[in-house]
Design an enzyme around this catalytic site. Sequence first.
Site, PDB file in Angstrom:
ATOM      1  N   ARG A  31     -19.850 -61.889 -76.841  1.00 27.10           N
ATOM      2  CA  ARG A  31     -20.289 -60.998 -76.612  1.00 27.10           C
ATOM      3  C   ARG A  31     -19.376 -59.541 -77.410  1.00 27.10           C
ATOM      4  O   ARG A  31     -18.455 -59.349 -77.263  1.00 27.10           O
ATOM      5  CB  ARG A  31     -21.016 -60.327 -75.764  1.00 27.10           C
ATOM      6  CG  ARG A  31     -19.884 -60.093 -74.239  1.00 27.10           C
ATOM      7  CD  ARG A  31     -19.812 -59.069 -73.708  1.00 27.10           C
ATOM      8  NE  ARG A  31     -17.962 -59.743 -72.612  1.00 27.10           N
ATOM      9  CZ  ARG A  31     -17.173 -58.594 -73.228  1.00 27.10           C
ATOM     10  NH1 ARG A  31     -17.216 -58.820 -74.749  1.00 27.10           N
ATOM     11  NH2 ARG A  31     -16.050 -58.858 -72.667  1.00 27.10           N
ATOM     12  N   GLY A 127      -9.807 -65.163 -77.625  1.00 24.21           N
ATOM     13  CA  GLY A 127      -8.885 -64.375 -77.051  1.00 24.21           C
ATOM     14  C   GLY A 127      -8.785 -63.337 -77.682  1.00 24.21           C
ATOM     15  O   GLY A 127      -7.750 -62.406 -77.698  1.00 24.21           O
ATOM     16  N   SER A 132     -14.604 -65.816 -75.685  1.00 25.88           N
ATOM     17  CA  SER A 132     -15.139 -66.969 -76.134  1.00 25.88           C
ATOM     18  C   SER A 132     -15.496 -67.991 -75.011  1.00 25.88           C
ATOM     19  O   SER A 132     -15.714 -69.514 -75.397  1.00 25.88           O
ATOM     20  CB  SER A 132     -13.915 -67.339 -77.484  1.00 25.88           C
ATOM     21  OG  SER A 132     -12.847 -67.163 -76.046  1.00 25.88           O
ATOM     22  N   ASP A 177     -20.485 -61.259 -69.313  1.00 27.69           N
ATOM     23  CA  ASP A 177     -19.844 -61.754 -69.941  1.00 27.69           C
ATOM     24  C   ASP A 177     -20.422 -63.140 -69.949  1.00 27.69           C
ATOM     25  O   ASP A 177     -21.486 -63.208 -71.239  1.00 27.69           O
ATOM     26  CB  ASP A 177     -18.766 -62.731 -70.703  1.00 27.69           C
ATOM     27  CG  ASP A 177     -17.222 -61.404 -70.566  1.00 27.69           C
ATOM     28  OD1 ASP A 177     -18.362 -60.170 -70.670  1.00 27.69           O
ATOM     29  OD2 ASP A 177     -16.359 -61.632 -70.203  1.00 27.69           O
TER      30      ASP A 177
HETATM   31  C1  GLA Z   1     -13.964 -59.512 -69.328  1.00 27.93           C
HETATM   32  C2  GLA Z   1     -14.644 -60.114 -67.928  1.00 27.93           C
HETATM   33  C3  GLA Z   1     -16.057 -58.829 -67.194  1.00 27.93           C
HETATM   34  C4  GLA Z   1     -15.673 -57.912 -67.074  1.00 27.93           C
HETATM   35  C5  GLA Z   1     -14.320 -57.128 -68.372  1.00 27.93           C
HETATM   36  C6  GLA Z   1     -14.477 -55.296 -68.503  1.00 27.93           C
HETATM   37  O1  GLA Z   1     -14.312 -59.200 -69.852  1.00 27.93           O
HETATM   38  O2  GLA Z   1     -14.534 -61.307 -68.027  1.00 27.93           O
HETATM   39  O3  GLA Z   1     -16.232 -59.463 -66.429  1.00 27.93           O
HETATM   40  O4  GLA Z   1     -15.184 -57.251 -66.410  1.00 27.93           O
HETATM   41  O5  GLA Z   1     -13.591 -57.880 -68.311  1.00 27.93           O
HETATM   42  O6  GLA Z   1     -15.303 -55.112 -68.577  1.00 27.93           O
END
Ligand code: GLA
Length: 390
Positions: A31, A127, A132, A177
């Site tokens: 995403r 990363g 991922s 995510d």
């Molecule tokens: C990471 C976390 C999410 C979110 C972002 C920041 O991707 O996995 O849950 O907190 O950082 O927005």
Amino acid sequence: MKLQDLASHVSSEFEKLYGRPPRWIAAAPGRVNIIGEHTDYNDGFVLPMAIEYYSVMAADRPVDGREVITLRSTLEAEVATIDLTRPVRPAAPKWGNYPRGVVAGFQERGIQPGGLDVLLHSTVPLGSGLSSSAALEVCTATLLEAVTGTTLDPVEKALLCQKAEHDFAGVPCGIMDQFISALGREGHLLLLDCRPRTTELVPMSDPSVALLIINTNVKHELSGGEYAERRAQCEEAARNLGVESLRDVTAVQLEAGKSKISETVYRRARHVIGEIGRTVDAVGSVRQSDWPAVGQLMYASHAALRDDYEVSCEELDVVVEIAEAIGERGGVYGCRMTGGGFGGCCVALVKASAVEDISKKIAADYKARTGIAATIFASRPAAGATVVKG
Ligand code: GLA
């Protein structure tokens, strides 16, 4: 690569490795978050979209019928195995812990996956802040749904995957995510209200604009605890201000309660409260196709993440500076870091007609200023996790 082509590729790799075609193939996307950063664990709003880059798993029952899940990856030399006759716990190799945590989540619900031979392949850059790991978790959950003939409620599925990340990878992440990887819809952004965990699809199909993802190709391994530290600071702010979470605080209330918190915690809270407002505003502007307004909100988001939340880094700032210098005249509406921070990717909202020129310019200027080659690609909003076969 199109998902169908990617799935065929993984299918033939599976066959080469295990000597027979897979019975199931599942996929889940990475995403990019358009706006709403570090707001999910503060009960706020986020506005991500799934991208056309996926974690794909092909699987079949093992020929020997053993109660073991054997996980191989096209990207990792080490094989991960899960012995289903024993309690599933974190173990080496590290990459196996994401699927391991998901298997444990199914077992907790009384759903036994049974033995499997699995091959994993991923096109989500690792990363780089494009989730991922969530893609891998949600892909595993989608595969296990197909294998066991169960369908989890999508919200429960996302929560199961988040728990896998907390308990098996030790990252106290929010829910953005896993939600977007499970629930993304082609041509749409997903507005997620992290408090009641409700979602709303926001169409994003104006052909005149595109989203560019600029990977700085750096990942600053600081102490590793920055994410947890930010989360704790937000909780401290909420506690001292006498509310459940920062979602309950307005900018005016924050100013009034300033003396109750340290200067650093105040700035963390200021970012979160401002970002929740910016995300709501951005949704309104996306709905009206007011791209300059969305772009300004993205720049403001970046500035707050850089100055107040302090999760940016030089390379991300350089990309945003280059984008700002190109400006609306050159086709850039806005740009910001995306994801947890400290490296990884920026996302830029640009005129579709200028994608090539902008990509070239950013690549050249970034190289000149940092000595590093960026990776730049465009993605349309993609669909969430799917069973491709089975
Ligand atoms: C990471 C976390 C999410 C979110 C972002 C920041 O991707 O996995 O849950 O907190 O950082 O927005």
